[in-house]
Scaffold this active site. Structure first.
Site, PDB file in Angstrom:
ATOM      1  N   CYS A  71       0.844  -1.191   0.000  1.00  0.00           N
ATOM      2  CA  CYS A  71       0.000   0.000   0.000  1.00  0.00           C
ATOM      3  C   CYS A  71       0.884   1.248   0.000  1.00  0.00           C
ATOM      4  O   CYS A  71       1.772   1.387   0.840  1.00  0.00           O
ATOM      5  CB  CYS A  71      -0.883  -0.046   1.241  1.00  0.00           C
ATOM      6  SG  CYS A  71      -1.567   1.519   1.747  1.00  0.00           S
ATOM      7  N   GLU A  72       0.646   2.127  -0.944  1.00  0.00           N
ATOM      8  CA  GLU A  72       1.466   3.337  -1.039  1.00  0.00           C
ATOM      9  C   GLU A  72       1.157   4.342   0.067  1.00  0.00           C
ATOM     10  O   GLU A  72       1.933   5.267   0.277  1.00  0.00           O
ATOM     11  CB  GLU A  72       1.320   3.991  -2.407  1.00  0.00           C
ATOM     12  CG  GLU A  72      -0.028   4.585  -2.694  1.00  0.00           C
ATOM     13  CD  GLU A  72      -0.155   5.131  -4.113  1.00  0.00           C
ATOM     14  OE1 GLU A  72      -0.882   6.112  -4.280  1.00  0.00           O
ATOM     15  OE2 GLU A  72       0.470   4.576  -5.040  1.00  0.00           O
ATOM     16  N   HIS A  73       0.071   4.153   0.776  1.00  0.00           N
ATOM     17  CA  HIS A  73      -0.290   5.099   1.837  1.00  0.00           C
ATOM     18  C   HIS A  73       0.370   4.775   3.171  1.00  0.00           C
ATOM     19  O   HIS A  73       0.722   5.682   3.921  1.00  0.00           O
ATOM     20  CB  HIS A  73      -1.809   5.145   2.023  1.00  0.00           C
ATOM     21  CG  HIS A  73      -2.527   5.588   0.786  1.00  0.00           C
ATOM     22  ND1 HIS A  73      -3.688   4.999   0.354  1.00  0.00           N
ATOM     23  CD2 HIS A  73      -2.227   6.549  -0.119  1.00  0.00           C
ATOM     24  CE1 HIS A  73      -4.076   5.586  -0.767  1.00  0.00           C
ATOM     25  NE2 HIS A  73      -3.213   6.519  -1.079  1.00  0.00           N
ATOM     26  N   HIS A  74       0.522   3.465   3.474  1.00  0.00           N
ATOM     27  CA  HIS A  74       1.070   3.072   4.775  1.00  0.00           C
ATOM     28  C   HIS A  74       2.274   2.144   4.653  1.00  0.00           C
ATOM     29  O   HIS A  74       2.837   1.757   5.663  1.00  0.00           O
ATOM     30  CB  HIS A  74      -0.010   2.385   5.622  1.00  0.00           C
ATOM     31  CG  HIS A  74      -1.209   3.236   5.824  1.00  0.00           C
ATOM     32  ND1 HIS A  74      -2.361   3.087   5.081  1.00  0.00           N
ATOM     33  CD2 HIS A  74      -1.436   4.271   6.665  1.00  0.00           C
ATOM     34  CE1 HIS A  74      -3.249   3.978   5.461  1.00  0.00           C
ATOM     35  NE2 HIS A  74      -2.717   4.726   6.416  1.00  0.00           N
ATOM     36  N   GLN A 112      -4.684  -0.720  -4.930  1.00  0.00           N
ATOM     37  CA  GLN A 112      -5.290  -1.833  -5.669  1.00  0.00           C
ATOM     38  C   GLN A 112      -6.031  -1.357  -6.906  1.00  0.00           C
ATOM     39  O   GLN A 112      -5.978  -2.015  -7.957  1.00  0.00           O
ATOM     40  CB  GLN A 112      -6.213  -2.613  -4.740  1.00  0.00           C
ATOM     41  CG  GLN A 112      -6.836  -3.831  -5.396  1.00  0.00           C
ATOM     42  CD  GLN A 112      -7.655  -4.646  -4.422  1.00  0.00           C
ATOM     43  OE1 GLN A 112      -7.356  -4.709  -3.234  1.00  0.00           O
ATOM     44  NE2 GLN A 112      -8.706  -5.274  -4.922  1.00  0.00           N
ATOM     45  N   HIS A 140      -6.117  -6.090   2.942  1.00  0.00           N
ATOM     46  CA  HIS A 140      -5.171  -4.998   3.152  1.00  0.00           C
ATOM     47  C   HIS A 140      -4.774  -4.913   4.626  1.00  0.00           C
ATOM     48  O   HIS A 140      -5.626  -4.641   5.482  1.00  0.00           O
ATOM     49  CB  HIS A 140      -5.801  -3.672   2.708  1.00  0.00           C
ATOM     50  CG  HIS A 140      -5.979  -3.594   1.227  1.00  0.00           C
ATOM     51  ND1 HIS A 140      -5.230  -2.744   0.450  1.00  0.00           N
ATOM     52  CD2 HIS A 140      -6.790  -4.271   0.377  1.00  0.00           C
ATOM     53  CE1 HIS A 140      -5.584  -2.893  -0.818  1.00  0.00           C
ATOM     54  NE2 HIS A 140      -6.527  -3.816  -0.887  1.00  0.00           N
ATOM     55  N   CYS A 142      -3.159  -2.644   5.997  1.00  0.00           N
ATOM     56  CA  CYS A 142      -3.325  -1.277   6.510  1.00  0.00           C
ATOM     57  C   CYS A 142      -4.713  -1.084   7.115  1.00  0.00           C
ATOM     58  O   CYS A 142      -4.904  -0.230   7.981  1.00  0.00           O
ATOM     59  CB  CYS A 142      -3.051  -0.240   5.421  1.00  0.00           C
ATOM     60  SG  CYS A 142      -4.088  -0.382   3.970  1.00  0.00           S
TER      61      CYS A 142
END
Length: 180
Positions: A71-74, A112, A140, A142
């Site tokens: 995940c690019e956010h976390h 995703q 996920h 995250c």
């Protein structure tokens, strides 16, 4: 990266001299290099001329292709499977190349939704197919390990291009075949 992981571990309050952590910065750097190895690949390298002439114009489906991404956010993993279908127009793609295309994009910092579309658009561009369908379902970490902490949740995304978008019958055939 090794030095940066050492700094992160120290910022957590850990002792890098502790036996279990002595080699952790190096192992973590190597792990992240592998988990993001998709940045070092190109579609030309992945396909490697495995595109073959064929008179087949019936649906080709590869389902239950295992995948993991970050995940690019976390920067936490998401893990799941992909189902890919396409209708060839004069060329078929080597079977393993479908999975390799997924891996190339999945092994990047990613969401995703973007992964699903990247795979579909790439297969369409490489093969010149009449249409491509991709469904990815994943869990996920995250969402499972932090935030709302919902361990039973999963996400499903789809990309329908060409005849899979324009023909309800083609889309329905694909969906029924990946469920059987």
């Amino acid at each position: 990266m090794k030095e940066l992981f050492a700094q992160i571990i120290e910022k957590m309050g850990e002792d890098l001299a502790r036996p279990g952590l002595v080699d952790t910065p190096d192992r973590a750097a190597k792990a992240y290099e592998f988990l993001t190895s998709g940045y070092n690949s190109t579609i030309e390298d992945v396909v490697n001329d495995a595109l073959f002439p064929s008179d087949c114009n019936d649906m080709v489906i590869v389902r239950d292709i295992e995948l993991f991404s970050m995940c690019e956010h976390h920067m936490l993993p998401f893990i799941g499977k992909a189902h890919v279908g396409y209708i060839p127009k004069g060329k078929v793609l080597g079977l393993s190349k479908v999975a390799r295309i997924i891996d190339m994009y999945a092994r990047r910092l990613q969401i995703q939704e973007q992964l699903t579309h990247q795979v579909a658009e790439t297969i369409l561009n490489v093969t010149g197919a009449a249409g491509v369908a991709v469904i990815i379902e994943a869990k996920h970490l995250c969402m499972m390990m932090r935030g709302v902490e919902k361990q039973g949740s999963s996400m499903k995304t789809s990309a329908m291009l060409g005849c899979f978008r324009n023909s309800p019958a083609t889309r329905a055939e694909f969906l029924s075949l990946i469920e059987s």
